[in-house]
Structure formats: structure tokens, C-alpha cells
Design an enzyme around this catalytic site. Structure first.
Site, PDB file in Angstrom:
ATOM      1  N   GLU A  75     -20.853  -9.574  -8.950  1.00  0.00           N
ATOM      2  CA  GLU A  75     -20.850  -8.609 -10.047  1.00  0.00           C
ATOM      3  C   GLU A  75     -20.230  -7.072  -9.359  1.00  0.00           C
ATOM      4  O   GLU A  75     -19.439  -6.128  -9.689  1.00  0.00           O
ATOM      5  CB  GLU A  75     -22.008  -8.212 -10.585  1.00  0.00           C
ATOM      6  CG  GLU A  75     -22.502  -9.330 -11.427  1.00  0.00           C
ATOM      7  CD  GLU A  75     -21.609  -9.981 -12.483  1.00  0.00           C
ATOM      8  OE1 GLU A  75     -20.887  -9.261 -13.003  1.00  0.00           O
ATOM      9  OE2 GLU A  75     -21.855 -11.164 -12.798  1.00  0.00           O
TER      10      GLU A  75
ATOM     11  N   HIS B 183     -16.600  -7.311  -9.316  1.00  0.00           N
ATOM     12  CA  HIS B 183     -16.069  -6.691 -10.450  1.00  0.00           C
ATOM     13  C   HIS B 183     -16.136  -5.222 -10.611  1.00  0.00           C
ATOM     14  O   HIS B 183     -15.238  -4.512 -10.996  1.00  0.00           O
ATOM     15  CB  HIS B 183     -16.887  -7.216 -11.598  1.00  0.00           C
ATOM     16  CG  HIS B 183     -16.575  -8.867 -12.047  1.00  0.00           C
ATOM     17  ND1 HIS B 183     -15.175  -9.175 -12.781  1.00  0.00           N
ATOM     18  CD2 HIS B 183     -17.312  -9.658 -12.254  1.00  0.00           C
ATOM     19  CE1 HIS B 183     -15.409 -10.257 -13.069  1.00  0.00           C
ATOM     20  NE2 HIS B 183     -16.575 -10.774 -12.796  1.00  0.00           N
TER      21      HIS B 183
ATOM     22  N   GLU C  50     -11.590 -11.740 -12.614  1.00  0.00           N
ATOM     23  CA  GLU C  50     -12.657 -12.932 -11.922  1.00  0.00           C
ATOM     24  C   GLU C  50     -12.168 -13.246 -10.566  1.00  0.00           C
ATOM     25  O   GLU C  50     -12.710 -13.366  -9.508  1.00  0.00           O
ATOM     26  CB  GLU C  50     -12.285 -14.046 -12.929  1.00  0.00           C
ATOM     27  CG  GLU C  50     -13.473 -15.033 -12.932  1.00  0.00           C
ATOM     28  CD  GLU C  50     -14.920 -14.423 -13.244  1.00  0.00           C
ATOM     29  OE1 GLU C  50     -15.847 -14.974 -12.936  1.00  0.00           O
ATOM     30  OE2 GLU C  50     -14.765 -13.309 -14.220  1.00  0.00           O
TER      31      GLU C  50
END
Lengths: 497, 497
Positions: A263, A266, A292
Site C-alpha cells: 500500500e 500505491h 499495481e
């Protein structure tokens, strides 16, 4: 700034504000909102969504876009925003308002039906609703699709511009040909890897300490970011100065550990988007796949790299002295890379993960292009798992019902996961030519790697497609060979093949 | 439902949705948002606020209200909503859009200037900005004020409908006459109360455990509510199924303890609002004062009541065994009620608190009605503190600069704090006639008290004014004598006078 663009900017500012509010409600709902709030808050979300729809579909937006298209002196960023506004609008208004609303209701209902069917392990219960969802998605795709474009290609394009079945068939075929035998080989003659010590009494407080440390270590800036807890980890952002990631804690220490790095990847993407782009229509990541690619880059290519743990393993052991007593760094790195075919995509290791995606891609093509009888899905699903991964789900809950995506109408989304890994591998092999990648990790100089990604990927937002980013950075269009090379090299070495 | 009302409801649903979004942004900003998010998020908030303004001021709202006013068959709730919509609209549109925007900017700037002036202890720096804020507030009040209504009365009416200087002069005069001598008497011949044990090593985690326990004990429903941490405790809500309170933790255990009960009181009010009213314009507390009456009722009349601690003190001691070793329940109850004149309003005890408010009320009247030279404020402030409380601030930071309210243009707000206490006392003496109030607390049956308040106060939302609630519940219009009686009885007993 031209009058025409100024006018568009004014409308877009309002639509972005509504969108940002909707994002905040979603974040709040996943992380904090009290249990009984949902039904009432849904009214608020409904009203804001309707307002958003009206604004995007409205005449003011239409006229502003048209005026901008006639304009000569727009900057490149302005042109990109006009283009994006036009596409966003077209994707919305090609769907009749009534069908748009119906589908929103259907999807919300379908998610509940799916959740219940999964709990009760009863796929037949889900079939009639899934049928409706599929029909709507096909209809919408037919509205969007230009002449001669196939429905599933139109869906793929929504998530990953410039990709279609022709490209993906080739990608997944190459993947299948290389990975299926590799997994078999590992099973038959790979060395045994011990990873039991990753599961056990890992106190949540200590895991939180580790999560915060690692997120910051890989470069997630807590002055512009937040880490919270939710049932399923995710990343969201209000703009490039407010990026939020979540994690969850269990007795598998590697689960939260790598989900946080994933995460954070991201998040670092969104934090790296230029100040000139944030809060505009081109101020998000280039595509699902490119997003991704960054999360998986941080999670796998960086986080599961032996070099990454050279400066960190002592710290990890100091946080969990009892739990990791007697476990060497080498043993730890082997354990976090252990590959073992499983039934659940979200729990899959780096190697077998791509086959989970492959199976979904093959089935989605059948659903959308071949008008498959949906009742046959569990059987088809199980057969493919047996063929590619050598294991067979006992029931639908651990099989075809495991993912939420189809209930939400997200057909064409799954391939992004595998594409992301492939984009990342292509970037990785190119970066290895430009820098001492593993040396940087060993010396804890991860900032150099992150800065390279910011400079070549993150800062462009949606100004480039994923293929353009790859081309401009690596000098080559998307090429699946690097991903296959990466998996083969890594796992042959790991398993002494 | 009539066509006209349906139309109004549609517009109101959108304005309520925007308002709810703005509330969520504010909550998020105070509790969680990353440090650097502010400037970017301000753009979003600005766009949503503008949209809100346009909707309330717009023709659609105007025409819908007018159509409803001609309608015959509206229900009482519908009528109240139409009335509230009309008032909300009038308060907004009487201000020219440009001045409205200017003032919003000014207030945001003024808060920064005030904060800096407070930090640097330099009131003169704040004077020019404060002058502008005051001028705008006077101007706005003159737009709102009907013929012959004084400016400060128009401000008071904004926060507490049905109250004006005539009523408040009488209230505060009675208060001053009774409380100033009482405080002097306590100082001169009251017994000494020990409260040093309330300060010390109270671990935050234990305080959090206590906070959650107490909030739930007094009736804050965590299925519909959230408790978080913020710099200054506050309560907010999205609707009656999502109510949020905050607290802060320090080494003064009583500070967080009573701030949680206080905010839980606010929260229980919002949770108690009827399902038929929530998410409408009449679905909030009746007024600032009535809201404060409920929070202070829970904090003081319930929470600092000796009877409240009968079933709870053992629990408290079990959470803090070391810290409260050898402290009897009686000693604890005395300590949490100790009265001592101080300079800071927010740290004041129940007795001296009302005088802090009185001083602000008297000064606000001078600022608004007498065109006071603002440079003289620190002197006037200090003189009044000396006269009423017997202590004199050494500097502006601990004097006239301590509160944020004036920088935000909130003149007429302070009296609500004292009125709230007075409303609560009036309700209390009436309830004592209807139930064994202290007996219920001793037996831990606090639900009976809470249910009485829900039935008589909370559920009505804004359908009644505070004076109507008092009249309907106690059979008597607002009467300040109960508050004075309450303070006199309580503190004479406590200090053995």
C-alpha cells in the site's frame, strides 16, 4: 489562461470537489464510521453522486469542453485535461441516466447477494444477480465500443488503455508456458523451505510499530499521509498532500508487513504526482496496471529482495526478539519468498499469483465473448485451478466466489494485477542497467530508487499511458519477457533448480 | 406528500448532503488529516461551500419555499422545515455574495492572526484584524435585524432564539449578585479541599479505557458513535446514526474524564433526535444553549454528583490502583468539585465558570453596542477578572486572547455556555420532583434519566426553541433562579459554609 479553459476549470473544480468528498466518505466508511451509520450515510452519498453525474453530464461541461477543443493556445497539461474530461463525460453520457442509476442499485444489491452466497457457499444463489450484472456490463460496453471493437476489449481499455485481448492473449500464453512447468518443477525437486515461524504470537502493537517504521523507511511521507486499519487493506487519496493507506493485523506477521509495503507503494505513487497535476483529472496514477506495478514493485522487487533486509533484519529482530530467535536473515528471506500453490488469490505468493489472474482472464473472456452459461462457472474454475496450479477447490467459497470484483461489475480489471507485475519487472531490468539496484538496497539508499520512479513514472500522473511510460523509460514497448525472466531467475535460484 | 414539498425536499437533500460532506471534512481535519493536507483540501472545501451557498441562495430553493408557504396540507414537521429553510435562506441572502466571501476569507485569516498574537502575547497585533471582523459582524447583524432590533440582540438571537439583552442582563445580574460573594466566602472561610492526586502518572491507555467505559456507561451508543482524539474536544454528527465525540489526554485525569462525559452529553442529544427529523433542517439540537445544557447536565449534574460515583468508584480505583491508593470516594468527589478562581475559561470549575462567561457577555455588549476602542480590551478584561474573580491576568494570552471565538466572528455565542448550565439546573430541579434522581444514580440506573431527557428534550430537534422545551417540560418559562439555587446549595454544602 484562455477564457474557455477557465470556464472548464470552474466546472471541473466542482466535480473534483464532489469526487473528493465521495472518496472521503468511502475512506471513513472503511476505517471508522460506526456500524449503524451506513443506511443513513447512503442517502448523503447518493445525493452527492447524483450531483456529480449531473455536473459531468450537464450542458455546462459539454459546452466548456467544446469551447476548449476550438482553442489554439492550450498548454499540454490543459490539452490532456480537456481530453480526459471529454472521455470521462462520454463514458458517462453514453449510458442512459436511468440505466446508470439502475446499475448503481444493482451493483450495490449484487455485492450483498455475493457476500451472502459466499458465506453460505451457494453459487446458484448468486447466478441470477450475476447474470444481470453481466448483461448491464455488456450493454454498457456496447455503448462505449467504437465500430468493430469487441466488448471485452472495450472493458479492458477502461482499466488499461492500449491493451486488448490480442496483446493479453500473447502475454498470458507466454506466462502460462513458462510458469506452469516452473511451479511443477519446484514441487517435484525444489528444496524445502521452512516458514512456520512467520505465524505465531506477533502482538498487534509491535506489528503497528513495524508497519509505521517500514512505511516511512520505503518513503511514505507521514506529513502528507495516514496509516489506518481496515478489514481489507487499500490506498486512497484526496490529493498529493493527503494520501491514505490501511493495513490489517493477523498472526501472520508477513501478511501485514508486506501489505503495508504494498500500500505504501500505491501511496508513494500518489504522493509523487506533480503539484501541477494534483486535483485535476490527470492527477492520478496512469492506470490500474501502472498503479499495481508500483505497489508490487515496492512489495516484491524491493520488499522481498534479499538485499532489502541487509540493513533492516536486525531492527526486525529487535522488535520480535522471541518470535525470530534463531532465525537467520537468509532463512527469513527464503520464508517470505516461499512459493506454494493455493486456492486464494489474495494470499498467493509472487510466483503463483500470476496464474490466479490468468485463470480469471480466461474465464472473463468466456463470460463476455462466448456467452457462457454462468451455472457452469464453478466447474470451469475448479478445472482450471487443477490444470494450472495442481489443486482443486472443494467448494465455491474458496473457488469462484472468492473475489468481490464480478459482483461490482468490474470485468476487465483482473488482468491489471498481472500486467502491473510485468510492468514492474520491465522497469526493474532497465533500472539494473542504470544503477546498482541491490547495492542501493543493501546500503539502505532506497531513496535513489524511489526518486527514479518518481521522476520516470509518478510525476506524470495520467499525462502518459502505461505503454508510453514504459517506452519512454525503458526504450521499449511493453514486453512480457522481463516478467517471465524475473520469475524464472528468482525462483530457480531460491529453490536450487 | 405535496408536490411543492417534494420539490423543496429534493433541494434540501442536496444542501444537506453538501453540509454533511463539509462536516466530515472538518471532523477529518481535526482528528486525522495529515499535517500538510490543509491548503489543498481548502480548495475542495471552498468549492463545496460555494455550491452550498449557491443552492441555498438560488431560485430553485426560493421558489420551492414560496410554493410550500402557499400549501395547505403540510404536516407540522414539514411546516417547521419550511420555516427553517426560509430562515436559513434569509440569513444567507441578506448578505451580498461578495461580502459573504470576503468575510469567510477574513475569518480564516483572522484565526491565524489571533493564533499568532496569542502565541506572541501581543494583542495590538490582533486589533486591526479584530476591528475588521467586528465591523463585518455589525454589518451582517444590521442586514438581519428587523426594525428597532439592536445589533447585539440580533447576534444573540442567532445562537439562542428568544433571548436578548433584556433577558440576559437580568440573568447575569442575578448571577453576579449571588456568585461573586459566594466565591469570596469560599476563599475566606471554606474548608480546604485536596485535589493533588488528580494530577500525575495516568497512562493514556488506561485513560482511554476509562473514557470508553464512561461514555458507554452514560449512554453513548458505540454502534452509532465514535470516540477519537483531537487537540480540543468536540462533538459532531453526520446524522442520528453517526455521532462523533473526541477527547484529549493529559496528566490531569479529571480533565479527560469530564471532557468525555461532557461530549457524550452532546452526543446523546444528537443520538436522541427522532428518525423523522434527522437529515432534515430541524434534525439538530434546538440551540447552542440547549446543547450546552445537555453536555453540562451530563458532565456536572450527573458526572460530578456524589451519587454518580457510588456504583463507579471501585471500577475507577481498579483502573488506577496506584494513583488512587488511599483516596476515599468522598475525597475523590470533593476533589472533582473543588472551586478555585482561575484565569482560563476552559479550565474553570462549575462554580466560577459562569463568571468567565459573564465577563465576556459584558465586554461583547460594549464592543457591539458602545463602539468601544478595541485597544482598551486587555485593560477592561483584566479589571473585570480582578473585580469578579479576584485575580488579574498578567498578559493578554492568559487574558483577552485566550478564546478563539471573536476571531471567528462569533459574537453572541458565549452567553449560551451560561444559559446551558441554567437550563440544565431548571430541568434538574423539575426532574427531582418526578424521580428519585440521586437514588437512580446510586443504583446505576442512569438510563431512566437519559430517557427522560430524550423524551422531553432530545427527540424534538429544532421543532421547539429552548424556551418552549423548558416551558413544556418544567411548566415554567426560563427562570435563572434554579441555577443560582443549584450553585449555592452545592457549594455551601461542599465547603461547609
Amino acid at each position: 489562461m484562455s477564457k474557455a479553459y477557465e470556464r472548464l476549470e470552474k466546472v471541473l473544480e466542482k466535480t473534483m470537489a464532489l469526487q473528493t468528498a465521495l472518496i472521503l466518505f468511502e475512506w471513513d466508511n472503511e476505517t471508522l464510521a460506526p456500524e449503524e451509520a451506513g443506511a443513513h450515510t447512503a442517502r448523503v452519498i447518493g445525493a452527492l453522486s447524483e450531483e456529480y453525474y449531473n455536473m459531468v453530464a450537464g450542458d455546462e461541461m459539454k459546452e466548456a469542453i467544446e469551447a476548449c477543443e476550438k482553442e489554439e493556445g492550450l498548454t499540454d497539461v490543459e490539452k490532456a485535461i480537456v481530453k480526459e474530461a471529454k472521455e470521462t463525460r462520454e463514458q458517462l453520457v453514453c449510458i442512459p441516466a436511468e440505466e446508470y442509476r439502475d446499475n448503481a442499485q444493482l451493483v450495490s444489491e449484487a455485492t450483498r447477494v455475493w457476500s451472502k452466497a459466499k458465506k453460505e457457499n451457494d453459487f446458484d444463489k448468486f447466478v441470477p444477480t450475476l447474470k444481470k450484472v453481466v448483461d448491464y456490463q455488456k450493454k454498457f460496453a456496447s455503448y462505449r465500443a467504437k465500430d468493430g471493437v469487441k466488448l471485452y476489449d472495450s472493458m479492458l481499455d477502461l482499466y488499461e488503455k492500449g491493451f486488448n485481448m490480442e496483446l493479453l492473449d500473447q502475454f498470458f500464453d507466454e506466462l502460462k508456458e513458462a510458469i506452469v512447468p516452473l511451479i511443477r518443477e519446484i514441487k517435484e525437486r525444489g528444496k524445502k523451505i521452512e516458514n512456520a515461524f512467520l505465524t505465531g504470537d506477533y502482538p498487534e502493537e509491535k506489528q503497528r510499530e513495524l508497519a509505521e517504521f517500514l512505511a516511512e523507511y520505503v518513503g511514505f511521507d507521514f506529513n502528507k499521509g495516514v496509516l489506518a486499519v481496515s478489514a481489507h487493506p487499500f490506498t486512497t487519496n484526496l490529493h498529493n498532500h493527503d494520501v491514505r493507506i490501511t493495513t490489517h493485523y493477523s498472526d501472520h506477521v508477513d501478511s501485514s508487513l508486506f501489505s503495508v509495503i504494498h500500500e505504501a507503494g500505491h501511496g508513494i505513487y500518489e504522493l509523487g504526482i506533480g503539484d501541477d497535476l494534483t486535483q485535476t483529472l490527470v492527477g492520478q496514477g496512469a492506470s490500474m496496471g501502472m498503479h499495481e506495478s508500483q505497489s508490487r514493485f515496492f512489495e516484491n522487487i524491493i520488499g522481498r529482495n534479499a538485499a532489502f533486509w541487509v540493513p533492516l533484519y536486525e531492527k526486525l529482530q529487535s522488535i520480535f526478539p522471541e518470535q525470530l530467535k534463531g532465525v537467520s536473515r537468509e532463512q527469513f528471506v527464503e520464508a517470505i519468498n516461499k512459493a506454494e500453490p493455493g486456492l486464494i488469490r489474495t494470499e498467493a505468493d509472487e510466483l503463483t499469483y500470476s496464474l490466479h489472474v490468468l485463470i480469471r482472464y480466461e474465464i472473463e473472456k468466456m463470460i463476455i465473448e462466448e456467452d457462457l452459461d454462468l451455472k457452469k462457472l464453478p466447474e470451469i474454475w475448479a478445472d482450471k485451478y487443477e490444470e494450472y496450479l495442481g489443486i482443486r477447490p472443494e467448494n465455491a467459497s474458496e473457488g469462484v466466489l472468492q473475489d468481490i470484483h464480478w459482483s461490482q461489475g468490474s470485468f476487465g480489471y483482473f488482468p491489471s494485477y498481472a500486467l502491473g507485475s510485468a510492468f514492474g519487472a520491465q522497469l526493474y531490468y532497465h533500472m539494473k542497467k542504470e544503477m546498482d539496484f541491490e547495492g542501493l538496497l543493501e546500503r539502505g539508499e532506497i531513496g535513489v530508487i524511489r526518486e527514479y520512479l518518481r521522476e520516470n513514472v509518478h510525476r506524470f500522473g495520467k499525462l502518459k499511458t502505461s505503454r508510453e511510460i514504459l517506452k519512454d523509460t525503458t526504450g521499449e514497448d511493453f514486453n512480457p519477457k522481463y516478467y517471465i525472466q524475473y520469475l524464472k531467475e528468482k525462483y530457480s535460484r531460491l529453490y536450487d533448480l
